[in-house]
Write a protein that holds these residues in place. Structure first.
Motif, PDB file in Angstrom:
ATOM      1  N   LEU A 240       0.841  -1.193   0.000  1.00 21.68           N
ATOM      2  CA  LEU A 240       0.000   0.000   0.000  1.00 21.68           C
ATOM      3  C   LEU A 240       0.875   1.241   0.000  1.00 21.68           C
ATOM      4  O   LEU A 240       1.580   1.533   0.969  1.00 21.68           O
ATOM      5  N   ASN A 241       0.858   1.986  -1.111  1.00 20.55           N
ATOM      6  CA  ASN A 241       1.652   3.206  -1.260  1.00 20.55           C
ATOM      7  C   ASN A 241       0.791   4.271  -1.915  1.00 20.55           C
ATOM      8  O   ASN A 241       0.127   4.011  -2.915  1.00 20.55           O
ATOM      9  N   ALA A 242       0.811   5.467  -1.363  1.00 19.35           N
ATOM     10  CA  ALA A 242      -0.070   6.525  -1.860  1.00 19.35           C
ATOM     11  C   ALA A 242       0.561   7.883  -1.602  1.00 19.35           C
ATOM     12  O   ALA A 242       1.340   8.060  -0.659  1.00 19.35           O
ATOM     13  N   GLU A 243       0.202   8.855  -2.443  1.00 15.93           N
ATOM     14  CA  GLU A 243       0.736  10.208  -2.299  1.00 15.93           C
ATOM     15  C   GLU A 243      -0.349  11.237  -2.586  1.00 15.93           C
ATOM     16  O   GLU A 243      -1.282  10.988  -3.357  1.00 15.93           O
ATOM     17  N   PRO A 244      -0.234  12.417  -1.985  1.00 15.01           N
ATOM     18  CA  PRO A 244      -1.221  13.466  -2.205  1.00 15.01           C
ATOM     19  C   PRO A 244      -0.943  14.237  -3.484  1.00 15.01           C
ATOM     20  O   PRO A 244       0.183  14.262  -3.993  1.00 15.01           O
TER      21      PRO A 244
ATOM     22  N   ASN B  89       6.867  -1.221   2.332  1.00 16.17           N
ATOM     23  CA  ASN B  89       7.604  -2.240   1.587  1.00 16.17           C
ATOM     24  C   ASN B  89       6.935  -3.598   1.690  1.00 16.17           C
ATOM     25  O   ASN B  89       7.297  -4.523   0.968  1.00 16.17           O
ATOM     26  N   GLY B  90       5.988  -3.736   2.592  1.00 17.80           N
ATOM     27  CA  GLY B  90       5.277  -4.994   2.783  1.00 17.80           C
ATOM     28  C   GLY B  90       3.853  -4.735   3.230  1.00 17.80           C
ATOM     29  O   GLY B  90       3.298  -3.654   2.989  1.00 17.80           O
TER      30      GLY B  90
ATOM     31  N   SER C  90      14.827   9.565 -16.829  1.00 20.94           N
ATOM     32  CA  SER C  90      14.852   8.989 -18.175  1.00 20.94           C
ATOM     33  C   SER C  90      16.286   8.583 -18.494  1.00 20.94           C
ATOM     34  O   SER C  90      17.193   9.419 -18.432  1.00 20.94           O
ATOM     35  N   PRO C  91      16.518   7.298 -18.807  1.00 21.92           N
ATOM     36  CA  PRO C  91      15.517   6.242 -18.887  1.00 21.92           C
ATOM     37  C   PRO C  91      14.943   5.879 -17.518  1.00 21.92           C
ATOM     38  O   PRO C  91      15.540   6.185 -16.497  1.00 21.92           O
ATOM     39  N   ARG C  92      13.806   5.232 -17.559  1.00 21.91           N
ATOM     40  CA  ARG C  92      13.094   4.852 -16.345  1.00 21.91           C
ATOM     41  C   ARG C  92      13.965   3.948 -15.474  1.00 21.91           C
ATOM     42  O   ARG C  92      14.739   3.129 -15.967  1.00 21.91           O
ATOM     43  N   THR C  93      13.851   4.094 -14.176  1.00 18.68           N
ATOM     44  CA  THR C  93      14.598   3.260 -13.237  1.00 18.68           C
ATOM     45  C   THR C  93      13.634   2.343 -12.489  1.00 18.68           C
ATOM     46  O   THR C  93      12.416   2.547 -12.491  1.00 18.68           O
ATOM     47  N   ASP C  94      14.206   1.343 -11.824  1.00 20.86           N
ATOM     48  CA  ASP C  94      13.388   0.439 -11.017  1.00 20.86           C
ATOM     49  C   ASP C  94      12.807   1.184  -9.821  1.00 20.86           C
ATOM     50  O   ASP C  94      13.371   2.175  -9.360  1.00 20.86           O
ATOM     51  N   GLY C  95      11.713   0.663  -9.308  1.00 17.45           N
ATOM     52  CA  GLY C  95      11.149   1.217  -8.086  1.00 17.45           C
ATOM     53  C   GLY C  95       9.803   1.871  -8.305  1.00 17.45           C
ATOM     54  O   GLY C  95       9.354   2.095  -9.421  1.00 17.45           O
ATOM     55  N   LEU C  96       9.143   2.171  -7.197  1.00 20.89           N
ATOM     56  CA  LEU C  96       7.841   2.816  -7.200  1.00 20.89           C
ATOM     57  C   LEU C  96       7.926   4.155  -7.925  1.00 20.89           C
ATOM     58  O   LEU C  96       8.772   4.992  -7.604  1.00 20.89           O
ATOM     59  N   GLN C  97       7.056   4.374  -8.887  1.00 27.12           N
ATOM     60  CA  GLN C  97       7.122   5.576  -9.725  1.00 27.12           C
ATOM     61  C   GLN C  97       6.411   6.758  -9.055  1.00 27.12           C
ATOM     62  O   GLN C  97       5.370   7.243  -9.500  1.00 27.12           O
ATOM     63  N   TRP C  98       7.024   7.221  -7.977  1.00 31.72           N
ATOM     64  CA  TRP C  98       6.509   8.395  -7.272  1.00 31.72           C
ATOM     65  C   TRP C  98       6.454   9.604  -8.195  1.00 31.72           C
ATOM     66  O   TRP C  98       7.350   9.825  -9.007  1.00 31.72           O
ATOM     67  N   ARG C  99       5.433  10.423  -8.010  1.00 31.84           N
ATOM     68  CA  ARG C  99       5.378  11.737  -8.649  1.00 31.84           C
ATOM     69  C   ARG C  99       6.173  12.696  -7.758  1.00 31.84           C
ATOM     70  O   ARG C  99       7.345  12.461  -7.521  1.00 31.84           O
TER      71      ARG C  99
ATOM     72  N   ALA D 269       7.550 -14.876   6.196  1.00 30.62           N
ATOM     73  CA  ALA D 269       8.661 -15.136   7.109  1.00 30.62           C
ATOM     74  C   ALA D 269       9.791 -14.129   6.937  1.00 30.62           C
ATOM     75  O   ALA D 269      10.730 -14.105   7.736  1.00 30.62           O
ATOM     76  N   LYS D 270       9.708 -13.281   5.917  1.00 31.34           N
ATOM     77  CA  LYS D 270      10.790 -12.362   5.598  1.00 31.34           C
ATOM     78  C   LYS D 270      10.418 -10.934   6.004  1.00 31.34           C
ATOM     79  O   LYS D 270       9.334 -10.447   5.679  1.00 31.34           O
ATOM     80  N   ALA D 271      11.319 -10.273   6.709  1.00 27.90           N
ATOM     81  CA  ALA D 271      11.083  -8.882   7.105  1.00 27.90           C
ATOM     82  C   ALA D 271      10.956  -7.996   5.872  1.00 27.90           C
ATOM     83  O   ALA D 271      11.699  -8.157   4.894  1.00 27.90           O
ATOM     84  N   ALA D 272      10.016  -7.072   5.910  1.00 22.50           N
ATOM     85  CA  ALA D 272       9.850  -6.147   4.784  1.00 22.50           C
ATOM     86  C   ALA D 272      10.954  -5.103   4.762  1.00 22.50           C
ATOM     87  O   ALA D 272      11.366  -4.647   3.693  1.00 22.50           O
ATOM     88  N   LEU D 273      11.447  -4.720   5.935  1.00 23.47           N
ATOM     89  CA  LEU D 273      12.440  -3.647   6.033  1.00 23.47           C
ATOM     90  C   LEU D 273      13.163  -3.785   7.363  1.00 23.47           C
ATOM     91  O   LEU D 273      12.546  -4.069   8.391  1.00 23.47           O
ATOM     92  N   SER D 274      14.474  -3.602   7.355  1.00 23.80           N
ATOM     93  CA  SER D 274      15.247  -3.518   8.592  1.00 23.80           C
ATOM     94  C   SER D 274      16.425  -2.592   8.335  1.00 23.80           C
ATOM     95  O   SER D 274      17.493  -3.005   7.893  1.00 23.80           O
ATOM     96  N   ARG D 275      16.210  -1.328   8.598  1.00 24.11           N
ATOM     97  CA  ARG D 275      17.223  -0.309   8.353  1.00 24.11           C
ATOM     98  C   ARG D 275      17.933   0.047   9.662  1.00 24.11           C
ATOM     99  O   ARG D 275      17.606  -0.482  10.728  1.00 24.11           O
TER     100      ARG D 275
END
Length: 368
Positions: free
Chosen positions: A26-30, A50-51, A105-114, A157-163
């Motif tokens: 779930l990812n969202a932006e205003p 991330n999860g 450009s060129p497009r990169t991997d990852g969520l295409q945030w505005r 069983a896998k952590a979504a994030l551990s920074r």
């Protein structure tokens, strides 16, 4: 039913104005116009996951464990944290490192945030350094490791994030274990009951649903701390170059940046009639120094006054009345400069994961 479909109604109810990205998590932006307030309302604040959202038991029974390279490991409940340590509030910008990725450009991997994966809020909690002092850091302490109960959608069983954070940042006054946002209990969508607040660092370092901090004798290598995840090349790269992961370093600072919140793309103005251009400028570890606007597509620039920030890590408002005599298409451009001379570039600094896009914003309109 996919987990995301279960979570969407919660988001729609609490944040009806946000654009939801077509991602498993779930990812969202205003929309940009929702970011016009000096303190971003919770219902307009972006959501980054991330999860899957973890199930949260009663706040009163939530515990935070501190262990690893310390003399006295400890466990606290939320009420104990609030009772035993000084409560402080820090105003700070939170921005996803991938904000603006759609412009590469060129497009990169990852969520295409505005441009909406950013906001400025008041964060309330206890200083992480006070918890570390209570536990007694050992001389071997180098890095923090943060742990949370959120798991990847593909593998529970896998952590979504551990920074984690370098010890120097963990010991800084502004780094918090936060339990409130904008003077209200920290919402679940924003990591409640506890999250890290690390002003100046990318949003990935602000771990949500925090339930354990382990002090390590080396740089943390948890989930999303390895390879090219939230890491930048140490030397500039061009599209198509081979990726050598040994030449990437953890992203620990956000570049100087600005956002025009009014007018919006597609605006119209009357020739010879003043109209207002406003927005915010911010930076990471290096403070913002100045702001400039151009109304002729970057041919000329004029300096614009910046209002004081609410604290060292809040964003700074700019507001300028512009008058354009000629009719036809017009492009408003905004760029900020920090105290060390860093300035927003005209084009995004390309990197394989599309991080830290701080290119000059362009707002196109028509003068009639």
């Amino acid at each position: 039913m996919p987990r995301r479909l279960i979570e969407l109604p919660l988001l729609r109810r609490l944040k009806p104005g946000l654009y939801v990205h077509d991602e498993e998590a779930l990812n969202a932006e205003p929309a940009i116009e929702l970011l016009d307030a000096p303190i971003t309302p919770v219902d307009a604040f972006f959501i980054r996951n991330n999860g899957a959202l973890p199930e949260i038991a009663a706040t009163e029974t939530w515990t935070l464990t501190l262990d690893g390279e310390v003399e006295r490991p400890a466990i606290w409940t939320l009420p104990e944290l609030q009772h035993e340590f000084e409560t402080v509030t820090v105003t700070a910008v939170l921005e996803c490192a991938g904000n603006g990725r759609v412009q590469f450009s060129p497009r990169t991997d990852g969520l295409q945030w505005r441009l909406g994966a950013v906001g400025c809020a008041r964060w309330t909690g206890v200083r992480l350094k006070d918890l570390l002092a209570h536990a007694g850091l050992l001389p071997s302490a180098v890095y923090t490791a943060h742990h949370s109960p959120d798991r990847t959608i593909a593998d529970e069983a896998k952590a979504a994030l551990s920074r984690g954070l370098p010890i120097a940042k963990a010991l800084s006054d502004e780094t918090l274990v936060a339990f409130a946002m904008n003077d209200e209990p920290l919402p679940r969508l924003h990591g409640g009951p506890l999250r890290i607040v690390a002003p100046g660092f990318p949003g990935s370092a602000w771990q949500k649903w925090l339930d354990r901090i382990t002090i390590r004798s080396c740089e943390h290598d948890g989930e999303k701390m390895r390879g090219t995840d939230y890491r930048m090349p140490v030397v500039p790269m061009r599209p198509g170059e081979p990726i050598d992961e040994s030449r990437f370093a953890v992203l620990t600072d956000m570049p100087v940046k600005s956002l025009v919140t009014a007018p919006l793309d597609g605006f119209t103005a009357a020739a010879g009639t003043p109209f207002e251009v406003r927005g915010f400028a911010w930076s990471g570890a290096v403070p913002v120094a100045a702001m400039e606007l151009s109304s002729d597509g970057g041919e000329t620039w004029r300096e614009v006054a910046l209002e004081p920030a609410e604290g060292a890590f809040g964003w700074r408002r700019f507001c300028k009345m512009l008058t354009i005599a000629r009719t036809g298409p017009v492009t408003i451009m905004a760029r900020a400069r920090d105290v060390e001379g860093g300035v927003q570039p005209l084009e995004p600094p390309w990197n394989p994961r599309g991080y830290c896009n701080n290119q000059v914003q362009r707002v196109a309109g028509t003068v009639r």
